[in-house]
Design an enzyme around this catalytic site. Sequence first.
Site, PDB file in Angstrom:
ATOM      1  N   ASP A  63       0.817  -1.218   0.000  1.00 40.95           N
ATOM      2  CA  ASP A  63       0.000   0.000   0.000  1.00 40.95           C
ATOM      3  C   ASP A  63       0.848   1.264   0.000  1.00 40.95           C
ATOM      4  O   ASP A  63       0.638   2.167  -0.814  1.00 40.95           O
ATOM      5  CB  ASP A  63      -0.938   0.016   1.216  1.00 40.95           C
ATOM      6  CG  ASP A  63      -1.980  -1.088   1.152  1.00 40.95           C
ATOM      7  OD1 ASP A  63      -2.406  -1.435   0.048  1.00 40.95           O
ATOM      8  OD2 ASP A  63      -2.358  -1.599   2.214  1.00 40.95           O
ATOM      9  N   ARG A  83      -1.603   3.915  16.702  1.00 38.17           N
ATOM     10  CA  ARG A  83      -1.806   4.817  15.570  1.00 38.17           C
ATOM     11  C   ARG A  83      -1.649   6.305  15.930  1.00 38.17           C
ATOM     12  O   ARG A  83      -0.982   7.037  15.189  1.00 38.17           O
ATOM     13  CB  ARG A  83      -3.173   4.555  14.922  1.00 38.17           C
ATOM     14  CG  ARG A  83      -3.261   3.198  14.252  1.00 38.17           C
ATOM     15  CD  ARG A  83      -2.160   3.031  13.198  1.00 38.17           C
ATOM     16  NE  ARG A  83      -2.254   1.773  12.469  1.00 38.17           N
ATOM     17  CZ  ARG A  83      -1.412   0.770  12.598  1.00 38.17           C
ATOM     18  NH1 ARG A  83      -0.409   0.864  13.448  1.00 38.17           N
ATOM     19  NH2 ARG A  83      -1.544  -0.326  11.879  1.00 38.17           N
ATOM     20  N   ASP A 123      -7.923   2.691  10.884  1.00 36.93           N
ATOM     21  CA  ASP A 123      -6.668   3.438  10.997  1.00 36.93           C
ATOM     22  C   ASP A 123      -6.711   4.800  10.317  1.00 36.93           C
ATOM     23  O   ASP A 123      -6.070   5.751  10.770  1.00 36.93           O
ATOM     24  CB  ASP A 123      -5.512   2.610  10.431  1.00 36.93           C
ATOM     25  CG  ASP A 123      -5.140   1.457  11.344  1.00 36.93           C
ATOM     26  OD1 ASP A 123      -5.549   1.483  12.523  1.00 36.93           O
ATOM     27  OD2 ASP A 123      -4.452   0.521  10.880  1.00 36.93           O
ATOM     28  N   SER A 142      -2.625 -10.335   6.557  1.00 34.83           N
ATOM     29  CA  SER A 142      -2.289  -8.944   6.852  1.00 34.83           C
ATOM     30  C   SER A 142      -1.962  -8.879   8.341  1.00 34.83           C
ATOM     31  O   SER A 142      -2.828  -9.139   9.187  1.00 34.83           O
ATOM     32  CB  SER A 142      -3.480  -8.025   6.531  1.00 34.83           C
ATOM     33  OG  SER A 142      -3.195  -6.697   6.916  1.00 34.83           O
TER      34      SER A 142
END
Length: 421
Positions: A14, A93, A122, A171
């Site tokens: 990504d 985060r 996120d 993931s």
Amino acid sequence: MTKRVALAFSGGLDTTVCVPLLEEEYGYDEVVGVTVDVGQPSEEFDEAEETAEALDLEHYVVDAKQEFAELCLDSVRANATYQGYPLGTALARPVIAEAILGVAEEHDCDALAHGCTGKGNDQLRFETVWRASDKEVIAPVRELGLTREWEIEYADEKDLPVEGGNEGAWSIDTNLWSRSVEGDDLEDPTYVPPEDIYDWTTTPGDVDGEELVDIEFAGGHPVALNGEELDAVTLIEELNDLAGAYGVGRTDMMEDRMLGLKVRENYEHPAATVLLTAHEALEQLVFTKSERDFKQQIDDQWAQQGYKGLVDTPLMSSLEGYLDAGQEKVTGTVTVKLQGGQCRPVARDSAYGVYSESAASFNTETVDGIEQADATGVAKYHGFQERLANKILASVKESEETDSEDEDGEKLKADGGEVAE
């Protein structure tokens, strides 16, 4: 004028495809990659650095392990879990976002970018921090509606240094506090995950023996492991190894995300499980019943804010104020037993314990001058209102049934019938 953007960069698919997209689709002249260390494996940093070098990307690594670890131990004071699991990714985060913002300000970046999709949590956790700044916020994957298949084709076309993702079929997100695994077959709730998705925890059925572990708290914060005072990072790391070896700290759950989606998530969190278990056991000893009942509301609100990434808000400041005052008494030591994938408290000790062994003992007659017989009056009143309510309900029901029988009789007479005597 040169336009610069700071990108949250992991070196995975990504964020790698985001580099040329920020230049081609958004018109940025320079992209600055920022990787923030919150306890990931060393190979992830190697991957990020190698990918950045291959892309000729200006790249910075920021060490935020200590800050993140301290936030995790703050969460212990609030017994913070979301739908049953510790808040690892959620708390990481905003720490990562703050670190990236710092780099962006230091290097005169005009914007901030991330590689999150439009389906996850996120994006919200990053942006609640970034949107407090005056910088533009960019989310190429979300804004361009990209799919993983498209990204892989684009990476092949551009000859980008990726292999279809940084963790193969799964993931995976790892930090000091937790390791999350999702995607591929795990998206099917009926799929039984193989043991190889786990890395931190030994299969519970394969572990023999048991171990007692002492956790010492001061003001609600864990400060020592088996009598040895440790800093936050070291304490968490050592407990992850110790408890993980006994298979402690696995969660397989259906999680409700902030956007309303329900997803299958698998987590590992050995240290978090031990510390949260021990902390709650100590609170049980030092708090009165009313304090315990009220504290559940504080804990729930702290966890909800933490899950949303809203760790720097007026509400959180107020919650922390309550914790600062109330957790002073949460000082002492808890012994937990690690065995067969389980962690349970087996002993606890504190100078603040709201407990009297002689008062609770069956071998003593009185409690501070109160005789056992004095409880008779309390026992008579206990449940009085409920007993009264049940009597009234029974009386009303009986009256209604009598009225109904009378009405049926009158109707039968009116129709020319006879009522049996």
